[in-house]
Design a protein around this motif. Structure first.
Motif, PDB file in Angstrom:
ATOM      1  N   ALA A 113       0.842  -1.140  -0.077  1.00 30.43           N
ATOM      2  CA  ALA A 113       0.155  -0.167   0.062  1.00 30.43           C
ATOM      3  C   ALA A 113       0.975   1.290  -0.045  1.00 30.43           C
ATOM      4  CB  ALA A 113      -0.700  -0.014   1.125  1.00 30.43           C
ATOM      5  N   LEU A 114       1.838   1.176   0.870  1.00 26.90           N
ATOM      6  CA  LEU A 114       2.826   2.504   0.792  1.00 26.90           C
ATOM      7  C   LEU A 114       3.555   2.617  -0.683  1.00 26.90           C
ATOM      8  CD1 LEU A 114       4.827   1.879   4.132  1.00 26.90           C
ATOM      9  CD2 LEU A 114       3.361   3.959   3.530  1.00 26.90           C
ATOM     10  N   LEU A 115       3.893   1.281  -1.220  1.00 24.22           N
ATOM     11  CA  LEU A 115       4.559   1.774  -2.465  1.00 24.22           C
ATOM     12  C   LEU A 115       3.845   2.016  -3.802  1.00 24.22           C
ATOM     13  CD1 LEU A 115       6.741   0.773  -4.321  1.00 24.22           C
ATOM     14  CD2 LEU A 115       5.769  -1.544  -4.585  1.00 24.22           C
ATOM     15  N   PHE A 116       2.290   1.669  -3.565  1.00 20.83           N
ATOM     16  CA  PHE A 116       1.440   1.998  -4.723  1.00 20.83           C
ATOM     17  C   PHE A 116       0.670   3.167  -4.541  1.00 20.83           C
ATOM     18  CE2 PHE A 116       1.935  -2.656  -5.649  1.00 20.83           C
ATOM     19  CZ  PHE A 116       2.336  -2.504  -7.125  1.00 20.83           C
ATOM     20  N   PHE A 117       0.271   3.382  -2.971  1.00 14.79           N
ATOM     21  CA  PHE A 117      -0.747   4.532  -2.814  1.00 14.79           C
ATOM     22  C   PHE A 117       0.084   5.449  -2.175  1.00 14.79           C
ATOM     23  CE2 PHE A 117      -3.576   0.569  -2.246  1.00 14.79           C
ATOM     24  CZ  PHE A 117      -3.691   0.622  -3.609  1.00 14.79           C
ATOM     25  N   LYS A 118       1.513   5.406  -1.675  1.00 15.59           N
ATOM     26  CA  LYS A 118       2.206   6.331  -0.768  1.00 15.59           C
ATOM     27  C   LYS A 118       1.477   6.559   0.413  1.00 15.59           C
ATOM     28  CE  LYS A 118       4.649   6.710  -4.469  1.00 15.59           C
ATOM     29  NZ  LYS A 118       5.530   5.790  -4.779  1.00 15.59           N
ATOM     30  N   SER A 119       2.024   7.135   1.580  1.00 20.38           N
ATOM     31  CA  SER A 119       1.713   7.616   2.794  1.00 20.38           C
ATOM     32  C   SER A 119       0.487   8.557   2.772  1.00 20.38           C
ATOM     33  CB  SER A 119       2.630   7.833   3.800  1.00 20.38           C
ATOM     34  OG  SER A 119       3.390   9.133   3.332  1.00 20.38           O
ATOM     35  N   ASP A 120      -0.022   9.199   1.743  1.00 20.25           N
ATOM     36  CA  ASP A 120      -0.982  10.312   1.821  1.00 20.25           C
ATOM     37  C   ASP A 120      -2.407   9.697   2.447  1.00 20.25           C
ATOM     38  OD1 ASP A 120       0.670  11.513   0.407  1.00 20.25           O
ATOM     39  OD2 ASP A 120       0.040  11.059  -1.519  1.00 20.25           O
ATOM     40  N   THR A 121      -3.112  10.599   3.308  1.00 17.30           N
ATOM     41  CA  THR A 121      -4.297  10.122   3.765  1.00 17.30           C
ATOM     42  C   THR A 121      -5.223  10.757   2.811  1.00 17.30           C
ATOM     43  OG1 THR A 121      -3.630  10.409   5.845  1.00 17.30           O
ATOM     44  CG2 THR A 121      -5.748  10.839   5.732  1.00 17.30           C
ATOM     45  N   ARG A 122      -6.300   9.857   2.604  1.00 18.11           N
ATOM     46  CA  ARG A 122      -7.249  10.255   1.681  1.00 18.11           C
ATOM     47  C   ARG A 122      -8.507   9.658   2.205  1.00 18.11           C
ATOM     48  NH1 ARG A 122      -4.775   7.930  -3.958  1.00 18.11           N
ATOM     49  NH2 ARG A 122      -2.390   7.572  -3.297  1.00 18.11           N
ATOM     50  N   ASN A 123      -9.519  10.675   1.651  1.00 16.87           N
ATOM     51  CA  ASN A 123     -10.914  10.513   1.811  1.00 16.87           C
ATOM     52  C   ASN A 123     -11.862  10.707   0.708  1.00 16.87           C
ATOM     53  OD1 ASN A 123     -10.978  13.549   1.977  1.00 16.87           O
ATOM     54  ND2 ASN A 123     -10.845  13.523   3.907  1.00 16.87           N
ATOM     55  N   ILE A 124     -13.280  10.669   0.929  1.00 21.00           N
ATOM     56  CA  ILE A 124     -14.103  10.876  -0.229  1.00 21.00           C
ATOM     57  C   ILE A 124     -15.131  11.790   0.125  1.00 21.00           C
ATOM     58  CG2 ILE A 124     -13.721   8.512  -0.995  1.00 21.00           C
ATOM     59  CD1 ILE A 124     -16.448   7.658   0.137  1.00 21.00           C
ATOM     60  N   ASP A 125     -15.609  12.369  -0.777  1.00 24.49           N
ATOM     61  CA  ASP A 125     -16.612  13.448  -0.625  1.00 24.49           C
ATOM     62  C   ASP A 125     -17.889  12.798  -1.296  1.00 24.49           C
ATOM     63  OD1 ASP A 125     -17.841  15.754   0.054  1.00 24.49           O
ATOM     64  OD2 ASP A 125     -17.392  16.742  -1.925  1.00 24.49           O
ATOM     65  N   THR A 126     -19.066  12.799  -0.441  1.00 25.15           N
ATOM     66  CA  THR A 126     -20.232  12.529  -1.044  1.00 25.15           C
ATOM     67  C   THR A 126     -21.383  13.602  -0.720  1.00 25.15           C
ATOM     68  OG1 THR A 126     -20.920  11.389   1.020  1.00 25.15           O
ATOM     69  CG2 THR A 126     -19.721  10.212  -0.522  1.00 25.15           C
ATOM     70  N   ALA A 127     -22.520  13.401  -1.121  1.00 24.31           N
ATOM     71  CA  ALA A 127     -23.766  14.407  -0.916  1.00 24.31           C
ATOM     72  C   ALA A 127     -24.000  14.326   0.403  1.00 24.31           C
ATOM     73  CB  ALA A 127     -24.998  14.065  -2.024  1.00 24.31           C
ATOM     74  N   TYR A 128     -23.940  12.888   1.221  1.00 29.72           N
ATOM     75  CA  TYR A 128     -24.343  12.943   2.562  1.00 29.72           C
ATOM     76  C   TYR A 128     -23.267  13.078   3.586  1.00 29.72           C
ATOM     77  CZ  TYR A 128     -23.187   8.254   0.880  1.00 29.72           C
ATOM     78  OH  TYR A 128     -22.340   7.152   0.577  1.00 29.72           O
ATOM     79  N   SER A 129     -21.848  13.139   3.184  1.00 26.47           N
ATOM     80  CA  SER A 129     -20.969  13.032   4.282  1.00 26.47           C
ATOM     81  C   SER A 129     -21.162  14.162   5.501  1.00 26.47           C
ATOM     82  CB  SER A 129     -19.472  13.326   3.477  1.00 26.47           C
ATOM     83  OG  SER A 129     -19.184  12.322   2.584  1.00 26.47           O
ATOM     84  N   LEU A 130     -21.559  15.046   5.034  1.00 29.50           N
ATOM     85  CA  LEU A 130     -21.719  16.199   6.131  1.00 29.50           C
ATOM     86  C   LEU A 130     -23.045  16.477   6.649  1.00 29.50           C
ATOM     87  CD1 LEU A 130     -19.233  18.967   4.878  1.00 29.50           C
ATOM     88  CD2 LEU A 130     -19.025  17.202   6.526  1.00 29.50           C
ATOM     89  N   SER A 131     -24.053  15.563   6.318  1.00 32.42           N
ATOM     90  CA  SER A 131     -25.395  15.563   6.597  1.00 32.42           C
ATOM     91  C   SER A 131     -25.701  15.174   8.088  1.00 32.42           C
ATOM     92  CB  SER A 131     -26.177  14.970   5.612  1.00 32.42           C
ATOM     93  OG  SER A 131     -26.266  15.229   4.389  1.00 32.42           O
TER      94      SER A 131
END
Length: 290
Positions: A113-131
């Protein structure tokens, strides 16, 4: 100090978090209860499931909840293959070999995972994430409510499989008496692989419920697996009911700990309970005495 308007939202928040913890712990306790091994790769497997949900959303636009069948089936296939190809072969040697095998799998997964995706923290945004929705005096995030309901439904399906299907009866037979199950014509190796696959499928479901309100990076599984191990010991090694109730208890204790001690110290209460259980009831809340 015990203002209901403050306490109620915290308990509710803890229950929603605890339901997902319980789902992760159910997979771990199923693997331990049947194969009698501690799966150190459980956290790394959760991390892979979270990345699968992330890329399905970011690259293909598939909503995390709609991705649930894909991720669950993918994790089941991964678990089945890992058990048959790696863990089953290691199981023919010393018990330590299995522990080292699962630890090795975890290290390989995290480094890939470190090799292919690096150490970056990722998240997603959906229409209901903050609802949010109002429940009494509490404002609860919609993804947490969905996670709570979804985790209960998946847990219910798992309980039904274990109690009312031939596969469930075979799993219980192998867990209780492996040699007797063999004499009855049960394919023990297949049951082991199915159990490991179902354990990882639970992680796939948990990842779909988590990611709309959480994040993923190569190290994210470590924190979850530590809590899951605590829940499994707290509830009783191999106990489904113990894992479910232990998950809720840990979620509430963590939430109340965060409320009164601060977010960074919220998990102190979990480990205080864990130490108390180990000292005074080492078989856990629902475990049988040796």
């Amino acid at each position: 100090m015990f203002d209901f308007g403050i306490l109620f939202p915290s308990v509710l928040n803890g229950l929603t978090t605890g339901a997902v913890y319980a789902l992760i712990a159910l997979g771990l306790t199923l693997i331990y209860g049947v194969l009698h091994i501690i799966n150190f790769a459980h956290g790394a497997s959760l991390m892979l499931a979270l990345y699968a949900v992330y890329f399905l959303k970011e690259r293909l636009g598939i909503d995390p909840y709609l991705a649930l069948p894909i991720v669950v089936l993918g994790m089941f296939a991964l678990g089945y293959a890992l058990q048959r190809v790696v863990i089953n072969r290691a199981g023919h040697g010393k018990d330590e070999n299995i522990l080292l095998a699962t630890l090795g799998i975890a290290i390989v997964m995290e480094n890939l995972a470190l090799l292919f995706f690096k150490s970056d923290t990722r998240n997603i945004d959906t229409a209901y994430s903050l609802s949010t929705v109002a429940i009494g005096p509490a404002m609860i995030a919609v993804p947490k409510l969905v996670a709570f309901a979804g985790a209960l439904v998946v847990s219910g399906i798992l309980f039904w499989i274990m109690g009312h299907t031939d596969l469930g009866r075979a799993i219980r037979a192998v867990a209780k008496e492996k040699e007797g199950a063999k004499l009855m014509g049960i394919d023990v190796d297949h049951v082991y692989a199915m159990s490991f696959g179902i354990g990882l499928a639970c992680l796939g479901a948990a990842a779909c419920f988590l990611l709309p309100a959480y994040y993923v990076n190569p190290q994210v599984g470590g924190g979850f697996v530590l809590v899951a191990f605590t829940i499994v010991v707290l509830g009783g090694m191999g106990s489904f009911v113990g894992a479910l109730i232990g998950g809720f208890l840990v979620g509430v204790v963590e939430s109340l700990g965060g409320l009164y001690l601060g977010e960074s110290l919220g998990q102190i209460g979990i480990f205080a309970i864990f130490i108390g259980v180990v000292l005074f009831r080492p078989q856990g809340m629902f475990g049988a005495k040796a």
